[in-house]
Design a protein around this motif. Structure first.
Motif, PDB file in Angstrom:
ATOM      1  N   ASP A  19       5.306 106.515  48.437  1.00 45.00           N
ATOM      2  CA  ASP A  19       4.921 105.119  47.747  1.00 45.00           C
ATOM      3  C   ASP A  19       3.509 105.179  47.037  1.00 45.00           C
ATOM      4  OD1 ASP A  19       5.247 102.067  46.888  1.00 45.00           O
ATOM      5  OD2 ASP A  19       3.561 101.885  48.389  1.00 45.00           O
ATOM      6  N   ALA A  20       2.698 105.678  47.843  1.00 44.18           N
ATOM      7  CA  ALA A  20       1.217 105.787  47.437  1.00 44.18           C
ATOM      8  C   ALA A  20       1.229 106.833  46.009  1.00 44.18           C
ATOM      9  CB  ALA A  20       0.379 106.321  48.438  1.00 44.18           C
ATOM     10  N   ALA A  21       1.942 107.954  46.334  1.00 38.15           N
ATOM     11  CA  ALA A  21       1.841 109.215  45.370  1.00 38.15           C
ATOM     12  C   ALA A  21       2.401 108.703  44.261  1.00 38.15           C
ATOM     13  CB  ALA A  21       2.161 110.252  45.931  1.00 38.15           C
ATOM     14  N   ALA A  22       3.515 107.766  44.203  1.00 37.86           N
ATOM     15  CA  ALA A  22       4.214 107.354  43.102  1.00 37.86           C
ATOM     16  C   ALA A  22       3.569 106.400  42.419  1.00 37.86           C
ATOM     17  CB  ALA A  22       5.716 106.605  43.391  1.00 37.86           C
ATOM     18  N   ARG A  23       2.665 105.535  43.176  1.00 37.85           N
ATOM     19  CA  ARG A  23       1.784 104.521  42.173  1.00 37.85           C
ATOM     20  C   ARG A  23       0.732 105.335  41.473  1.00 37.85           C
ATOM     21  NH1 ARG A  23      -0.445 101.810  45.684  1.00 37.85           N
ATOM     22  NH2 ARG A  23       0.344 102.358  47.613  1.00 37.85           N
ATOM     23  N   HIS A  24       0.050 106.045  42.179  1.00 37.71           N
ATOM     24  CA  HIS A  24      -1.157 106.632  41.698  1.00 37.71           C
ATOM     25  C   HIS A  24      -0.904 107.920  40.612  1.00 37.71           C
ATOM     26  CE1 HIS A  24      -3.984 104.328  44.026  1.00 37.71           C
ATOM     27  NE2 HIS A  24      -2.957 104.584  45.341  1.00 37.71           N
ATOM     28  N   LEU A  25       0.304 108.797  40.825  1.00 31.56           N
ATOM     29  CA  LEU A  25       0.725 109.898  40.491  1.00 31.56           C
ATOM     30  C   LEU A  25      -0.330 110.916  40.622  1.00 31.56           C
ATOM     31  CD1 LEU A  25       2.522 108.490  36.968  1.00 31.56           C
ATOM     32  CD2 LEU A  25       3.497 109.491  39.227  1.00 31.56           C
ATOM     33  N   ASN A  26      -0.891 110.924  41.797  1.00 34.98           N
ATOM     34  CA  ASN A  26      -2.084 111.632  42.144  1.00 34.98           C
ATOM     35  C   ASN A  26      -2.066 111.896  43.627  1.00 34.98           C
ATOM     36  OD1 ASN A  26      -4.950 112.110  42.891  1.00 34.98           O
ATOM     37  ND2 ASN A  26      -5.044 112.679  40.792  1.00 34.98           N
ATOM     38  N   MET A  27      -1.948 113.012  44.208  1.00 31.19           N
ATOM     39  CA  MET A  27      -1.937 113.292  45.651  1.00 31.19           C
ATOM     40  C   MET A  27      -3.489 112.904  46.264  1.00 31.19           C
ATOM     41  SD  MET A  27       1.125 114.389  46.562  1.00 31.19           S
ATOM     42  CE  MET A  27       2.487 115.176  45.768  1.00 31.19           C
ATOM     43  N   GLY A  28      -4.378 113.336  45.465  1.00 31.75           N
ATOM     44  CA  GLY A  28      -5.587 112.935  46.260  1.00 31.75           C
ATOM     45  C   GLY A  28      -5.848 111.400  46.226  1.00 31.75           C
ATOM     46  N   ARG A  29      -5.671 110.589  45.258  1.00 24.30           N
ATOM     47  CA  ARG A  29      -5.848 109.225  45.308  1.00 24.30           C
ATOM     48  C   ARG A  29      -4.805 108.676  46.500  1.00 24.30           C
ATOM     49  NH1 ARG A  29      -7.169 109.703  39.559  1.00 24.30           N
ATOM     50  NH2 ARG A  29      -4.805 109.152  39.098  1.00 24.30           N
ATOM     51  N   ALA A  30      -3.752 109.240  46.311  1.00 23.90           N
ATOM     52  CA  ALA A  30      -2.676 108.633  47.410  1.00 23.90           C
ATOM     53  C   ALA A  30      -3.314 108.942  48.879  1.00 23.90           C
ATOM     54  CB  ALA A  30      -1.270 109.332  47.427  1.00 23.90           C
ATOM     55  N   ALA A  31      -3.769 110.091  49.040  1.00 29.60           N
ATOM     56  CA  ALA A  31      -4.253 110.477  50.329  1.00 29.60           C
ATOM     57  C   ALA A  31      -5.631 109.613  50.686  1.00 29.60           C
ATOM     58  CB  ALA A  31      -4.807 111.943  50.224  1.00 29.60           C
ATOM     59  N   GLU A  32      -6.586 109.393  49.890  1.00 33.44           N
ATOM     60  CA  GLU A  32      -7.693 108.459  49.966  1.00 33.44           C
ATOM     61  C   GLU A  32      -7.133 107.031  50.481  1.00 33.44           C
ATOM     62  OE1 GLU A  32     -11.516 106.825  47.350  1.00 33.44           O
ATOM     63  OE2 GLU A  32     -10.189 108.603  46.462  1.00 33.44           O
ATOM     64  N   GLU A  33      -6.071 106.559  49.704  1.00 33.00           N
ATOM     65  CA  GLU A  33      -5.543 105.192  50.191  1.00 33.00           C
ATOM     66  C   GLU A  33      -5.078 105.012  51.486  1.00 33.00           C
ATOM     67  OE1 GLU A  33      -1.784 102.487  48.956  1.00 33.00           O
ATOM     68  OE2 GLU A  33      -2.899 103.322  47.277  1.00 33.00           O
ATOM     69  N   LEU A  34      -4.486 106.293  52.066  1.00 33.97           N
ATOM     70  CA  LEU A  34      -3.754 106.022  53.208  1.00 33.97           C
ATOM     71  C   LEU A  34      -4.904 106.752  54.350  1.00 33.97           C
ATOM     72  CD1 LEU A  34      -0.153 107.042  52.216  1.00 33.97           C
ATOM     73  CD2 LEU A  34      -1.166 104.714  52.586  1.00 33.97           C
ATOM     74  N   GLY A  35      -5.923 107.353  54.113  1.00 35.56           N
ATOM     75  CA  GLY A  35      -6.803 107.884  54.891  1.00 35.56           C
ATOM     76  C   GLY A  35      -6.438 108.981  55.445  1.00 35.56           C
ATOM     77  N   VAL A  36      -5.532 109.815  54.881  1.00 33.04           N
ATOM     78  CA  VAL A  36      -5.082 111.144  55.338  1.00 33.04           C
ATOM     79  C   VAL A  36      -5.550 112.240  54.543  1.00 33.04           C
ATOM     80  CG1 VAL A  36      -3.266 110.029  56.526  1.00 33.04           C
ATOM     81  CG2 VAL A  36      -2.895 110.975  54.130  1.00 33.04           C
ATOM     82  N   THR A  37      -5.322 113.350  54.802  1.00 33.82           N
ATOM     83  CA  THR A  37      -5.527 114.476  53.903  1.00 33.82           C
ATOM     84  C   THR A  37      -4.562 114.858  52.724  1.00 33.82           C
ATOM     85  OG1 THR A  37      -4.500 116.276  55.054  1.00 33.82           O
ATOM     86  CG2 THR A  37      -6.645 115.796  55.819  1.00 33.82           C
ATOM     87  N   GLN A  38      -4.888 115.296  51.661  1.00 30.34           N
ATOM     88  CA  GLN A  38      -4.062 115.626  50.509  1.00 30.34           C
ATOM     89  C   GLN A  38      -2.734 116.538  50.938  1.00 30.34           C
ATOM     90  OE1 GLN A  38      -5.805 116.640  46.855  1.00 30.34           O
ATOM     91  NE2 GLN A  38      -4.002 117.670  46.003  1.00 30.34           N
ATOM     92  N   GLY A  39      -3.137 117.447  52.010  1.00 29.82           N
ATOM     93  CA  GLY A  39      -2.069 118.325  52.317  1.00 29.82           C
ATOM     94  C   GLY A  39      -0.988 117.614  53.180  1.00 29.82           C
ATOM     95  N   ALA A  40      -1.548 116.486  53.734  1.00 32.76           N
ATOM     96  CA  ALA A  40      -0.608 115.596  54.634  1.00 32.76           C
ATOM     97  C   ALA A  40       0.426 114.630  53.812  1.00 32.76           C
ATOM     98  CB  ALA A  40      -1.507 114.798  55.481  1.00 32.76           C
ATOM     99  N   ILE A  41      -0.197 114.324  52.633  1.00 33.19           N
ATOM    100  CA  ILE A  41       0.698 113.675  51.684  1.00 33.19           C
ATOM    101  C   ILE A  41       1.622 114.752  51.235  1.00 33.19           C
ATOM    102  CG2 ILE A  41       0.811 112.605  49.470  1.00 33.19           C
ATOM    103  CD1 ILE A  41      -0.264 110.827  51.507  1.00 33.19           C
ATOM    104  N   SER A  42       1.253 115.871  50.949  1.00 33.50           N
ATOM    105  CA  SER A  42       2.207 116.835  50.179  1.00 33.50           C
ATOM    106  C   SER A  42       3.369 117.258  51.209  1.00 33.50           C
ATOM    107  CB  SER A  42       1.397 118.300  49.619  1.00 33.50           C
ATOM    108  OG  SER A  42       0.499 117.749  48.846  1.00 33.50           O
ATOM    109  N   ARG A  43       3.057 117.311  52.402  1.00 38.87           N
ATOM    110  CA  ARG A  43       3.882 117.718  53.424  1.00 38.87           C
ATOM    111  C   ARG A  43       5.008 116.816  53.673  1.00 38.87           C
ATOM    112  NH1 ARG A  43      -0.662 120.094  55.545  1.00 38.87           N
ATOM    113  NH2 ARG A  43      -0.918 118.350  57.062  1.00 38.87           N
TER     114      ARG A  43
END
Length: 308
Positions: A19-43
């Motif tokens: 959901d976060a990645a779909a709204r931002h269309l950016n892994m980094g900003r999604a990771a920042e919103e959820l307080g995790v690493t970009q790698g965690a979002i990708s996985r």
């Protein structure tokens, strides 16, 4: 999106990451919103794509874009999260009153629902109950009615039906009508000198007399009422002998306002049923009313045996 096996129970954290990645269309900003690493979002997204067997994003020089499947999933996930958040906010907060419209047969509403309705209101104070009664069935599809209580054999195609009762029909009268030894009189004699109270739209008396082995001609005379409730009111006032389904007179028999002068009963496969559309059956207000009414009906005292 193609059909996927094993989609039940998708991890909530993966859906939130998507959901976060779909709204931002950016892994980094999604990771920042959820307080995790970009790698965690990708996985998480990769695991989701493998589970669904569908790519959810395309990756290009200008960043992420949702695929057709991803766009569809994003809509469902966002709506689901919104509903979950709304539900969590409601917990512990004053509940907004919600209207529930119930359409019922008039006699059932008067003799079964009305004497018990305060119990439902006390148990569900946030539901504003509106009880409507009509002689004819309300149309449920596209109508402003949530649930109907109908009489019949339970067959209403295209609807969800929950059976409340399977009815038997028998005569009833006020105790005063039998004063002076009338209770011991043969059924034919008692009926021949009593006023028979009829429901105008159904030949219930004729059918019952046939089952009881009595002359159907005994039902030729007597006033016809447009509502069973009127015939029962006359019977309670000592005006004659009415005939009705057991659930409608159970309270009056238990309280001594009516009694059964004869034992035979008429069974025609008819009963009372809750009828609703499929979408209405999933509403919490309808489910609450259905559960309450089934419990109340189960507690209605049986009419007991006749005296003859």
């Amino acid at each position: 999106m193609s059909s996927a096996q094993g989609t039940a129970g998708l991890p909530l954290q993966a859906l939130r990451a998507f959901d976060a990645a779909a709204r931002h269309l950016n892994m980094g900003r999604a990771a920042e919103e959820l307080g995790v690493t970009q790698g965690a979002i990708s996985r998480q997204i990769k695991a989701l794509e493998e589970r669904l067997r569908e790519p959810l994003f395309t990756r290009g020089p200008r960043g992420l874009r949702l695929t057709e499947a991803g766009d569809l999933l994003a809509d469902y996930v966002r709506r689901g999260i919104d509903q979950l958040e709304a539900g969590l906010l409601r917990i512990g907060q004053p509940r907004t009153r919600t209207t529930l419209v119930v359409n019922a047969a008039r006699t059932f509403a008067m003799r079964v629902l009305a004497p018990r309705i305060a119990g439902f209101v006390r148990a569900h104070p946030w539901i504003e109950l509106r009880l409507e009664t009509h002689r004819y069935f309300a149309q449920l599809h596209g109508a402003d009615v949530d649930v109907a209580i109908r009489t019949g054999n339970g067959e209403w195609p295209g609807h969800v039906v929950q059976t409340l009762t399977r009815e038997v029909m028998f005569p009833v009268c006020a105790p005063a009508l039998l004063d002076g030894g009338g209770r011991e009189a043969p059924p034919g004699e008692l009926l021949s000198r009593s006023l028979l109270l009829h429901y105008a739209e159904r030949p219930h008396w004729q059918a019952w007399l046939a089952v009881a082995g009595l002359d159907p001609a005994l039902a030729a005379a007597g006033p016809r009422f447009g509502e069973t409730a009127l015939a029962l009111a006359a019977a309670e006032a000592g005006q004659g002998i009415a005939i009705a389904w057991g659930v409608l007179v159970a309270d009056a028999i238990a309280e001594g306002r009516l009694l059964r002068p004869f034992a035979p009963v008429l069974e025609d496969g008819t009963g009372y049923h809750l009828v609703m559309t499929d979408s209405a059956s999933r509403r919490s207000t309808v489910q609450a009313f259905a559960a309450w009414l089934r419990q109340e009906i189960a507690g209605v005292a049986p009419a007991g045996k006749g005296s003859a």
